[in-house]
Enzyme design. Structure first.
Site, short mmCIF file in Angstrom:
data_model
loop_
_atom_site.label_atom_id
_atom_site.label_comp_id
_atom_site.label_asym_id
_atom_site.label_seq_id
_atom_site.Cartn_x
_atom_site.Cartn_y
_atom_site.Cartn_z
N ASP A 1 0.69 -1.23 0.06
CA ASP A 1 -0.12 -0.02 -0.05
C ASP A 1 0.77 1.39 -0.11
OD1 ASP A 1 -2.04 -1.75 0.16
OD2 ASP A 1 -2.74 -1.18 2.01
N ASP B 1 -0.06 -4.64 -3.79
CA ASP B 1 -1.24 -3.63 -3.93
C ASP B 1 -0.56 -2.28 -3.57
OD1 ASP B 1 -2.93 -5.61 -3.80
OD2 ASP B 1 -3.59 -5.47 -1.86
#
Length: 314
Positions: free
Chosen positions: A197, A218
């Site tokens: 992230d 991600d």
């Protein structure tokens, strides 16, 4: 300093929807794709320029920098830290304020509030000016609030500066380097460093050009409506993803066919040290496009991971 513009700006994306796509997360066709391209391209092409770099549009229409603030950790500027300079920006604000940051490491957690529009943040090079912090998701800190740098204001431009979340690599959780939650944000020659992230492309229309983005899984995620042009995407391993686990570059959060969210990667490079998916379907209608990009052999042959949606997401 003057901010000048042109009807189309220096980067024109009028033909973007006509390009060949390497892959699209979609369900029931690609409805809404033209809207995505048009909306983001309109933002870019109708903006201003700072020393040849395009950004958003502030009022009044006389696009000049009203004030320049100098930040130098060594004490030779107006402030020694960046947040102190940001705190002087009035709320609300409608005139461009330029914050120049000297080379060095700035260990601070920074937030630009939603009402502090029209800020241009500029360092002396993505390899010279760094903003560092080490929060990560645990206890009372969420993934969103772990961000080293958060901007929720409209009309924000960053240039020649790097953002890093320095939380320990062996910690099995998320740590955001930058969260972009305002409309009309642009980043030029910026670095984003983290693991899971790294870049929260949260909400709004955003443009990234000539940037370096590092992560493990991600590491570009959110519900933004964004174009990434000529960016380098570096995949690094992390102990939290074993040899049989997946890594994904993107996790787009588009939730319906009418949702304008989506990520476009144009003329980008994907490289790294282990196999990675181009993206996973974080939400059922996730939408990601790679166009005219060098994917190299680190991209998994499958290309995409439908995650929990199976064949319902293509």
């Amino acid at each position: 300093m003057e901010l000048t513009g042109s009807p189309q700006g220096p980067y024109y994306f009028g033909d973007l929807c006509g390009l060949a796509f390497y892959g699209v997360f979609r369900r029931r066709g690609i409805e809404g794709l033209k809207f995505l391209c048009f909306s983001v391209a309109f933002f870019i092409c109708s903006g201003f320029e700072i020393d040849g770099q395009t950004g958003g549009s502030c009022q009044p229409t006389n696009n000049t920098v009203a004030k320049t603030i100098n930040v130098d950790w060594a004490g030779n500027g107006d402030f020694k830290n960046i947040q102190s300079a940001i705190d002087t920006v009035p709320a609300p604000n409608s005139q461009w304020i330029r914050i120049l940051v000297k080379a060095g490491n700035y260990s601070e957690k920074i937030k630009i509030n939603a009402s502090q529009s029209c800020i241009a943040l500029e360092g002396e090079g993505m390899d010279k000016t760094f903003i560092l912090w080490d929060d990560y998701a645990h206890d009372n800190i969420s993934t969103v609030t772990s961000a080293t740098f958060t901007v929720r204001a409209t009309d924000f431009v960053a240039r020649k500066i790097s953002f890093q979340n320095t939380f320990p690599r062996n910690v099995p959780t998320q740590g955001v380097a930058v969260l972009v939650g305002g409309d009309r944000s642009a980043f030029y020659e910026c670095g984003f460093y983290g693991y899971q992230d790294t870049l929260a492309d949260y909400k709004g229309r955003h443009y990234f050009k000539d940037c370096y983005i590092q992560g493990s899984s991600d590491f570009i995620y959110g519900e933004g409506q964004s174009i990434y042009e000529n960016c380098m995407l570096s995949v690094v391993p992390t102990p939290t993803a074993n040899s049989n686990g997946y890594l994904a570059i993107t996790a787009n959060g588009r939730e319906s066919t009418t949702d304008g969210s989506g990520f476009i990667f144009k003329s980008c490079q994907v490289f790294g040290s282990r196999l990675v998916y181009l993206g996973r379907a974080w939400q059922k209608y996730s939408r990601v496009i790679f166009s005219k990009s060098n994917l190299t052999n680190v991209v998994a042959p499958e290309g995409w991971n439908s995650w929990s949606y199976g064949e319902d997401t293509q």
